[in-house]
Motif scaffolding. Sequence first.
Motif, short mmCIF file in Angstrom:
data_model
loop_
_atom_site.label_atom_id
_atom_site.label_comp_id
_atom_site.label_asym_id
_atom_site.label_seq_id
_atom_site.Cartn_x
_atom_site.Cartn_y
_atom_site.Cartn_z
N ASP A 182 -25.08 -45.96 6.82
CA ASP A 182 -24.91 -46.64 5.49
C ASP A 182 -24.95 -48.18 5.50
O ASP A 182 -24.61 -48.77 4.29
N ALA A 183 -25.26 -48.82 6.52
CA ALA A 183 -25.28 -50.34 6.65
C ALA A 183 -26.36 -50.98 5.52
O ALA A 183 -25.72 -52.08 5.15
N LEU A 184 -27.41 -50.25 5.26
CA LEU A 184 -28.15 -50.89 4.28
C LEU A 184 -28.07 -50.42 2.92
O LEU A 184 -28.89 -50.70 1.97
N SER A 185 -27.04 -49.88 2.72
CA SER A 185 -26.71 -49.08 1.31
C SER A 185 -26.26 -50.21 0.24
O SER A 185 -25.64 -51.26 0.83
N MET A 186 -26.36 -49.97 -0.87
CA MET A 186 -26.09 -51.17 -1.95
C MET A 186 -24.55 -51.55 -1.73
O MET A 186 -23.79 -52.28 -1.93
N SER A 187 -23.59 -50.33 -0.98
CA SER A 187 -22.32 -50.60 -1.31
C SER A 187 -21.71 -51.36 -0.20
O SER A 187 -20.74 -51.78 -0.01
N ARG A 188 -22.70 -51.24 0.99
CA ARG A 188 -22.24 -52.10 2.25
C ARG A 188 -22.97 -53.31 2.44
O ARG A 188 -22.57 -54.19 3.21
N PHE A 189 -24.26 -53.35 1.79
CA PHE A 189 -25.22 -54.37 2.34
C PHE A 189 -24.52 -55.88 1.99
O PHE A 189 -24.78 -56.82 3.10
N PHE A 190 -24.08 -56.11 1.08
CA PHE A 190 -23.69 -57.37 0.71
C PHE A 190 -22.38 -57.94 1.57
O PHE A 190 -21.98 -58.96 1.98
#
Length: 252
Positions: A182-190
Amino acid sequence: LATPLTVCLVVVGRHVDRLQFLDVLLGNEPALTPPQLAYQRMLAGDPIEASQQAQTFLSEASLEDYYDTIMLDGLRLAEADARLGRLDRERMDRVLATVHEVVDDLEAHEDRAVAETEEVETSPLARLDTDPELPTSVPERWQQPGAVLCLPGSGKLDEAVAVILAQIMTRRGLGATAETADALSMSRFFSLDLSPAAALCICYVGKPSDAMIQYTVRRLSKKSKGGRIIIALLGSESDAVTPGTRDITTVV
């Protein structure tokens, strides 16, 4: 009479799709190839048998060869099933967990020394190791923890590849780590910390589109502020949309 009949049945089984079971039952070929066996163990969530298969293979080959010819091909089979909707979340989790455990089990493995009388390898990886024009040691900057960050492109199978690739890089003296799916997901990316990374390696075992790759590269380029970005396309030859790396070892 028995032998000719058996031969006839084997031949029929090899050429008639619906009778292939005859070739499996009566032929002299193994029922499953090594990558298929590895994938079977992943699906079953059985890291013990998967590790045993790895140890058998490693008695005659290197760890990187095992990852390239067995584990990676097994993950390609998993990706093909996932694309067809045959892998539910539970099975996907078992595949990923098994890969994590096998990679962890092989962490301390040391390849068998090659005897002088044995044939010298001519693979790109072997030539890379002996190229006199390349530096013999890794610069200190690249040895720092997190210097190379392996990022899964779009899912859990990509995470499995990222974990394998990070281990190979670490064995070669690089400070490599792997992120979760999930590293590049919206929830984690920032909240993703890219500051220690001198290079980002985006791993795909699936079939990413050009648009997906370009979008991911743009996002990471802005966030990393000029860090190197490597795209590792590790799917089969027919899957790749954009030319890229085909096996794990050539990424290093």
